[in-house]
Design a protein around this motif. Structure first.
Motif, PDB file in Angstrom:
ATOM      1  N   GLN A   1      -5.420   0.955   0.882  1.00 24.03           N
ATOM      2  CA  GLN A   1      -5.498   2.426   1.438  1.00 24.03           C
ATOM      3  C   GLN A   1      -4.900   3.119   0.526  1.00 24.03           C
ATOM      4  O   GLN A   1      -5.282   3.951   0.043  1.00 24.03           O
ATOM      5  N   GLN A   2      -3.421   2.254  -0.313  1.00 21.41           N
ATOM      6  CA  GLN A   2      -2.749   3.312  -0.753  1.00 21.41           C
ATOM      7  C   GLN A   2      -3.325   3.541  -2.496  1.00 21.41           C
ATOM      8  O   GLN A   2      -3.493   4.548  -2.733  1.00 21.41           O
ATOM      9  N   VAL A   3      -4.104   2.200  -2.898  1.00 16.34           N
ATOM     10  CA  VAL A   3      -5.337   2.525  -4.186  1.00 16.34           C
ATOM     11  C   VAL A   3      -6.257   3.148  -3.903  1.00 16.34           C
ATOM     12  O   VAL A   3      -6.219   4.939  -5.029  1.00 16.34           O
ATOM     13  N   SER A   4      -7.072   3.562  -2.658  1.00 15.63           N
ATOM     14  CA  SER A   4      -8.026   3.946  -2.698  1.00 15.63           C
ATOM     15  C   SER A   4      -7.038   5.900  -2.633  1.00 15.63           C
ATOM     16  O   SER A   4      -8.033   7.075  -3.113  1.00 15.63           O
ATOM     17  N   ASP A   5      -6.316   5.841  -1.820  1.00 20.64           N
ATOM     18  CA  ASP A   5      -5.555   7.646  -1.124  1.00 20.64           C
ATOM     19  C   ASP A   5      -5.330   8.132  -3.332  1.00 20.64           C
ATOM     20  O   ASP A   5      -5.092   9.244  -3.370  1.00 20.64           O
TER      21      ASP A   5
END
Length: 433
Positions: A86-90
Motif C-alpha cells: 500500500q505504501q508503494v502504491s500510494d
C-alpha cells in the motif's frame, strides 16, 4: 544531481514539483540513471531512504506509452507485506496518473474477486505480495509472460519471511530478457542467491553501510527492573506526540493496548490477527494523529511510513539485528532525526548486547525507573491522565501505571506492597501472551 538532469518527461517533473519532490535522495541519484537506461540494478538501501522512487520512477517512465492486455501486466513490484504494498502504491499513484500508467495492488487479506476484476480489465503495473500473486497465477487470472520490468523491494525481508521459493518461482515465469531491480538493506545469504540466479550483470547502487545504521537516529537501551517495565512503558506512551511501541506477541499487544486505553491514552493495536481493512484503518488513524500510541508486533516493522515519527520503543527487545533495524527504520526516515529506545531487564542484557553488535549499533545505556527525570529527558515520558477512563467506560488498570515509592511521604511498607502488586500485574500481562 537534479531530476531535470535525468531527462524525465515534463508532465512527470511537473507532478513531482507540485509534490515538493525536487532533489533526489542519494539512493535515487545512484540508481535512477542505470534503471532508466534499462540495466539491472542491485540497490543496497535501508528502509526510509527513498528507494521507492528510485525504482518507481524508472519503472513508470519505461512503461509509459505502452498498454497491457487483460491479465498480462507489463511491470511487477514484489514486496514483503500488505502495508508495504500500500505504501508503494500510494507513493507511485500520482506519478503513474501523470504518465497514464494503470496500477493495481494485489495482496492477501482483501477481496481476490476485486483484484481479479482489475487484472481482467488490464493493468500496466502490479504491486503484489508473493503469496497472493502466486495464487492468482495458479488460477490463471494473471500471466507473467509479458512482464518487462520486475522489482524486488526489501528482498531480505521477503526471504526472512519465507517467500524465497515463491519469489524464485515467480521470477522463473517472467521473461528472462526483462529488466530486474532488486533493493535490500542486506545482500547476504538468500538475497545473494536471488541476485546470482536472476540478475544479469547488475549495477550496484549502494549508499548505506552494510549494517544499515542511520546517522540521524539515536539508540538508547534503558535498563529497568522487571516489575517496573510496564509502568515505564506507560509513562513513555503518555508523552506528547506519537510513539510506535513493539511487543513480541499478539496477546501481549492487545493486553497492553487495553491497559493504555484504560489509562486515558489514545492507543490502538496492530498485528496479523487484525483483518487488512482493520490494519489499514488503524494505521490511517495513527498517521492522521487521531491515535497517538500504536502498539504492534513485527508486522508494523515492514512497510509503514509515518511522517515525523520521532520515537520507536521496543517494549520487548527484538529477536535479532534485522528485526531491530526494521523496527527502528520507522523513525529517522528521509533524513529526519529520531530515536529508538529498547527496554531491557537484567536477564536480557547479554542477548541485547549481542544483537546490537550484529546490527552495528552502539547504544547509550541508561538505568531508569518510572517517574525519573532522566526517563523524561530521553523519551518525553510523563504520567498518564489520573483517573481517566477510555471510551468504553473502563477504569484504568492501575497495576501497570504506578511506580513504587512515588510519593515522598509513602511508607516503606506501602512501597513494598506496590512493588508486589506491580509485579503481579506484569506477570498477568506476560501470561496473556
Amino acid at each position: 544531481m537534479s531530476f531535470d538532469a535525468l531527462g524525465l518527461p515534463p508532465e512527470l517533473l511537473k507532478t513531482m514539483t507540485g509534490l515538493g519532490v525536487t532533489k533526489p535522495f542519494p539512493i535515487q541519484a545512484a540508481a535512477l540513471p542505470d534503471a532508466l537506461a534499462g540495466r539491472d540494478v542491485l540497490g543496497r538501501a535501508r528502509t526510509g531512504s527513498g528507494k521507492t522512487l528510485a525504482f518507481g520512477l524508472a519503472l513508470l517512465v519505461r512503461t509509459a506509452g505502452l498498454r497491457a492486455v487483460p491479465k498480462r501486466p507489463l511491470a511487477l513490484v514484489l514486496v514483503s507485506t500488505r502495508e508495504l504494498a500500500q505504501q508503494v502504491s500510494d507513493a507511485l499513484a500520482p506519478h503513474a496518473q501523470a504518465l497514464n500508467v494503470r496500477l493495481a495492488t494485489v495482496v492477501g487479506g482483501l477481496s481476490i474477486n476485486r483484484q481479479t476484476a482489475l487484472l481482467r480489465n488490464g493493468v500496466d503495473v502490479v504491486i503484489a505480495t508473493p503469496g497472493r500473486l502466486a495464487d492468482l497465477v495458479s488460477r490463471r487470472e494473471c500471466h507473467l509472460d509479458r512482464v518487462r520490468i520486475t522489482v524486488l523491494d526489501e528482498a531480505d525481508q521477503m526471504c526472512d519471511l519465507g517467500f524465497l521459493p515463491q519469489v524464485s518461482d515467480i521470477l522463473d515465469q517472467v521473461p528472462s530478457d526483462g529488466q530486474r531491480l532488486l533493493f535490500s538493506a542486506t545482500l547476504d545469504r538468500d538475497v545473494d542467491q536471488l541476485v546470482r540466479s536472476h540478475l544479469r550483470e547488475p549495477v550496484l547502487a549502494s549508499v548505506d553501510p552494510v549494517a544499515g545504521s542511520v546517522t540521524t537516529m539515536e539508540h538508547h537501551v534503558l535498563t529497568i527492573h522487571p516489575a517496573d517495565k510496564y509502568a515505564t512503558a506507560t509513562e513513555i506512551a503518555a508523552r506528547d506526540g506519537r510513539v510506535l511501541m513493539f511487543l513480541d506477541t499478539k496477546a501481549g499487544v492487545d493486553q497492553f493496548t487495553r491497559h493504555l486505553r484504560a489509562s486515558g491514552l489514545r492507543a490502538a493495536a496492530l498485528h496479523s490477527g487484525k483483518s487488512q481493512p482493520q490494519r489499514t484503518h488503524t494505521l490511517g488513524r495513527f498517521v492522521d494523529g487521531e491515535i497517538t500510541v500504536l502498539v504492534a508486533t513485527n508486522v508494523a516493522a515492514r512497510g509503514i511510513h509515518v511522517d515525523a515519527l520521532d520515537l520507536v520503543v521496543n517494549v520487548d527487545p527484538p529477536a535479532d539485528a534485522k528485526d531491530y533495524l526494521h523496527r527502528g527504520g520507522r523513525t529517522a526516515r528521509a533524513g529526519r532525526s529520531g530515536s529508538v529506545v529498547t527496554l531491557v531487564t537484567p536477564g536480557q542484557r547479554s542477548d541485547v548486547n549481542r544483537m546490537m553488535s550484529e546490527a552495528g549499533i552502539r547504544p547509550t545505556v541508561t538505568p531508569v525507573r518510572s517517574g525519573e527525570e532522566k526517563l523524561t529527558a530521553i523519551t518525553g515520558a510523563k504520567r498518564p491522565p489520573a483517573g481517566a477512563r477510555d471510551s468504553g467506560g473502563n477504569a484504568p488498570f492501575r497495576g501497570l501505571g504506578t511506580r513504587p515509592g512515588r510519593a515522598s511521604k509513602e511508607s516503606r511498607k506501602t512501597a513494598e506492597a506496590r512493588r508486589t502488586a506491580e509485579a503481579r500485574a506484569a506477570a498477568r500481562v506476560r501470561k496473556g501472551r
